[in-house]
Design an enzyme around this catalytic site. Structure first.
Site, PDB file in Angstrom:
ATOM      1  N   HIS A 114       0.832  -1.211   0.000  1.00  0.00           N
ATOM      2  CA  HIS A 114       0.000   0.000   0.000  1.00  0.00           C
ATOM      3  C   HIS A 114       0.861   1.253   0.000  1.00  0.00           C
ATOM      4  CE1 HIS A 114      -4.012  -1.670   1.848  1.00  0.00           C
ATOM      5  NE2 HIS A 114      -3.631  -2.318   0.776  1.00  0.00           N
ATOM      6  N   HIS A 169     -11.872 -12.028   1.247  1.00  0.00           N
ATOM      7  CA  HIS A 169     -11.536 -10.638   0.905  1.00  0.00           C
ATOM      8  C   HIS A 169     -10.992 -10.636  -0.523  1.00  0.00           C
ATOM      9  CE1 HIS A 169     -10.083  -6.618   1.232  1.00  0.00           C
ATOM     10  NE2 HIS A 169      -8.940  -6.835   1.842  1.00  0.00           N
ATOM     11  N   GLU A 195      -9.166  -8.253  -2.034  1.00  0.00           N
ATOM     12  CA  GLU A 195      -7.925  -7.531  -2.341  1.00  0.00           C
ATOM     13  C   GLU A 195      -6.907  -8.536  -2.908  1.00  0.00           C
ATOM     14  OE1 GLU A 195      -6.442  -4.915   0.754  1.00  0.00           O
ATOM     15  OE2 GLU A 195      -5.277  -3.796  -0.726  1.00  0.00           O
ATOM     16  N   ASP A 250      -3.913  -9.436  -2.583  1.00  0.00           N
ATOM     17  CA  ASP A 250      -2.999 -10.261  -1.786  1.00  0.00           C
ATOM     18  C   ASP A 250      -3.663 -11.551  -1.304  1.00  0.00           C
ATOM     19  OD1 ASP A 250      -4.488  -8.395  -0.300  1.00  0.00           O
ATOM     20  OD2 ASP A 250      -3.112  -8.408   1.385  1.00  0.00           O
ATOM     21  N   HIS A 261     -11.265  -5.224   5.770  1.00  0.00           N
ATOM     22  CA  HIS A 261     -10.686  -3.953   5.415  1.00  0.00           C
ATOM     23  C   HIS A 261     -11.383  -3.242   4.256  1.00  0.00           C
ATOM     24  CE1 HIS A 261      -6.907  -2.656   2.890  1.00  0.00           C
ATOM     25  NE2 HIS A 261      -7.311  -1.623   3.563  1.00  0.00           N
ATOM     26  N   ASP A 270      -7.828  -9.788   7.194  1.00  0.00           N
ATOM     27  CA  ASP A 270      -6.884  -8.705   7.527  1.00  0.00           C
ATOM     28  C   ASP A 270      -6.888  -8.327   9.015  1.00  0.00           C
ATOM     29  OD1 ASP A 270      -5.762  -8.306   5.040  1.00  0.00           O
ATOM     30  OD2 ASP A 270      -7.151  -6.713   4.465  1.00  0.00           O
ATOM     31  N   TYR A 314       0.836  -2.336  11.744  1.00  0.00           N
ATOM     32  CA  TYR A 314      -0.158  -2.703  10.721  1.00  0.00           C
ATOM     33  C   TYR A 314      -1.447  -1.910  10.937  1.00  0.00           C
ATOM     34  CZ  TYR A 314      -3.197  -5.941   8.064  1.00  0.00           C
ATOM     35  OH  TYR A 314      -4.090  -6.495   7.186  1.00  0.00           O
ATOM     36  N   HIS A 337      -2.406 -12.360   7.621  1.00  0.00           N
ATOM     37  CA  HIS A 337      -1.031 -11.841   7.556  1.00  0.00           C
ATOM     38  C   HIS A 337      -0.357 -12.098   8.896  1.00  0.00           C
ATOM     39  CE1 HIS A 337      -1.662  -9.693   3.771  1.00  0.00           C
ATOM     40  NE2 HIS A 337      -2.717  -9.098   4.284  1.00  0.00           N
TER      41      HIS A 337
HETATM   42 FE1  FEO Z   1      -6.923  -5.853   2.551  1.00  0.00          FE
HETATM   43 FE2  FEO Z   1      -4.469  -8.210   3.146  1.00  0.00          FE
HETATM   44  O1  FEO Z   1      -5.682  -7.182   2.123  1.00  0.00           O
END
Ligand code: FEO
Length: 397
Positions: free
Chosen positions: A24, A79, A81, A83, A144, A163, A191, A224
């Site tokens: 990001h 999610h 996104e 990743d 997120h 997340d 984070y 993560h």
């Molecule tokens: Fe909002 Fe780990 O992506």
């Protein structure tokens, strides 16, 4: 590739991105992981989340260490996104018998990201029985993204919240108690500061929503970093309690950039004035400091004092860049101020003040500016300028 047992019927099969240094647009010096989990029922097996596109091979190798990927029955997309969802098509190709589910908003997101790919919706009323092992879902908008969802396995008492509760930290160990609780909590805080700060209310609601379900939770397995279990579980819940209410302490962050050293001298004097009042201070030259670290310090500080000399009638671009970064994170409940040196034209402080005000900082005092190199009297004045912020910060408690 080695999988790691999380509980009797859940295995970690994610990947470790040791060399990720930017996420990001902020620095991730410890890398990250993209966690995925296999939940094995007596009849069916589910994969919770996929990974970033280039890492699909590693994910599949880990899955294969537990079960033939072709035997996977269900893929849960918590999610969209990239990743977590970027590798979905390739993962699906290796798991042709798998249904794919996402939140209602996630269904639209998957279709948009993957050129019309259709998946099924799963919501709070749905239970998927894998055979003596069930999966439940909670939509968690803005934790997120609008599509975000938590998945829970009741029989294993494991929450997989994507997340939430994550940290960008690559390690060979998979659990917070293995890497050390202090390090894991610090990375959780970095984070949170750089990703979830503007979403604190939604994150707090998410925690309340989970509590309201009455779900028993022994393990929180985010997407993560490391997994929280045992004593670490209580510690991370306490930490999120503090983070989501925006808990601060008597602390001031001084962030500046300098051209010929005068604003650097002022920054040191301002910091000295703060410290002389017994208030904690952290000082960052924005030309040399990772924004993630500055922002982590700002998270529990009560004041941000921004310094820049004037160049072409305005602030230096590194100062403008940091304020732009901060605008997206929407820090609240803090006071701000501007200081700086100038030569033949001022203007930087006016720009900084405008930006801080637009972000939402309260500005209790006028900026401190001086021309050319600071004199002894001007250094003393900068010290007193910092001291007044320290006193204000104490009163905010
Ligand atoms: Fe909002 Fe780990 O992506």
């Amino acid at each position: 590739m080695r999988s790691v047992r999380v509980s009797d019927r859940i295995d970690w099969v994610g990947v470790i991105d040791w060399n990720l240094r930017d996420f990001h647009g902020y620095e991730t010096p410890r890398g990250s992981t993209y966690n995925a989990y296999l939940v094995r029922g007596e009849d069916k097996t589910a994969l919770i989340d996929t990974v970033k596109g280039p890492f699909v091979g590693e994910l599949l190798a880990r899955v294969a260490s537990v079960i033939d990927p072709a035997e996977i029955d269900l893929i849960v997309v918590n999610h969209v996104e990239p990743d977590h969802n970027g590798g979905l098509r390739d993962v699906m190709a290796a798991m042709p018998n798998a249904r794919v589910v996402a939140s209602r908003s996630g269904v639209a997101g998957v279709a948009e990201y993957h050129d019309g790919l259709q998946v099924e919706a799963a919501g709070a009323d749905d239970v998927i029985d894998l055979g003596g092992c069930t999966l439940r879902f909670l939509p968690m908008p803005m934790v997120h993204w609008p599509d975000s969802m938590f998945t829970y396995c009741a029989e294993e008492r494991v929450l997989m919240p994507n997340d939430a509760f994550g940290q960008h930290m690559a390690s060979a160990e998979r659990f917070a108690d293995e890497v050390g609780l202090d390090l894991a909590l610090e990375e959780l805080t970095v984070y949170y500061a750089n990703i979830l700060m503007p979403l604190g209310k939604q994150v707090a609601k998410a925690v309340e929503k989970v509590v309201a379900t009455g779900w028993e939770i022994e393990t929180i397995a985010p997407s993560h970093g490391v997994i929280w279990r045992g004593e670490a579980l209580g510690a991370v819940l306490d930490a999120y309690g503090r983070l989501t209410v925006g808990e601060t302490r008597e602390k001031v962050v001084v962030a500046f950039s300098t051209m010929w050293g005068s604003t650097d001298i002022l920054a040191r004097a301002v910091a000295d004035g703060v410290a002389a009042q017994g208030v904690e201070v952290a000082v960052f030259d924005l030309a040399a400091s990772p924004v993630a670290g500055v922002t982590r310090h700002l998270l529990d500080a009560r004041a941000l004092l921004v310094g820049s000399p004037t160049l072409h009638h305005g602030m230096l671009y590194r100062v403008a860049g940091y304020l732009q970064y901060l605008a997206g994170l929407k820090p609240t409940g803090k006071i701000g101020g501007a200081f700086g040196s100038y030569g033949w034209s001022s203007g930087a402080c006016k720009q900084i003040i405008g930006r801080l005000e637009a972000i939402g900082f309260e500005l209790p005092f006028e900026p401190y500016t001086q021309k050319y190199r600071p004199s002894a009297e001007e250094i003393a004045a900068a010290r007193e300028w910092g001291a007044q912020y320290a006193r204000a910060v104490r009163e905010m408690g």
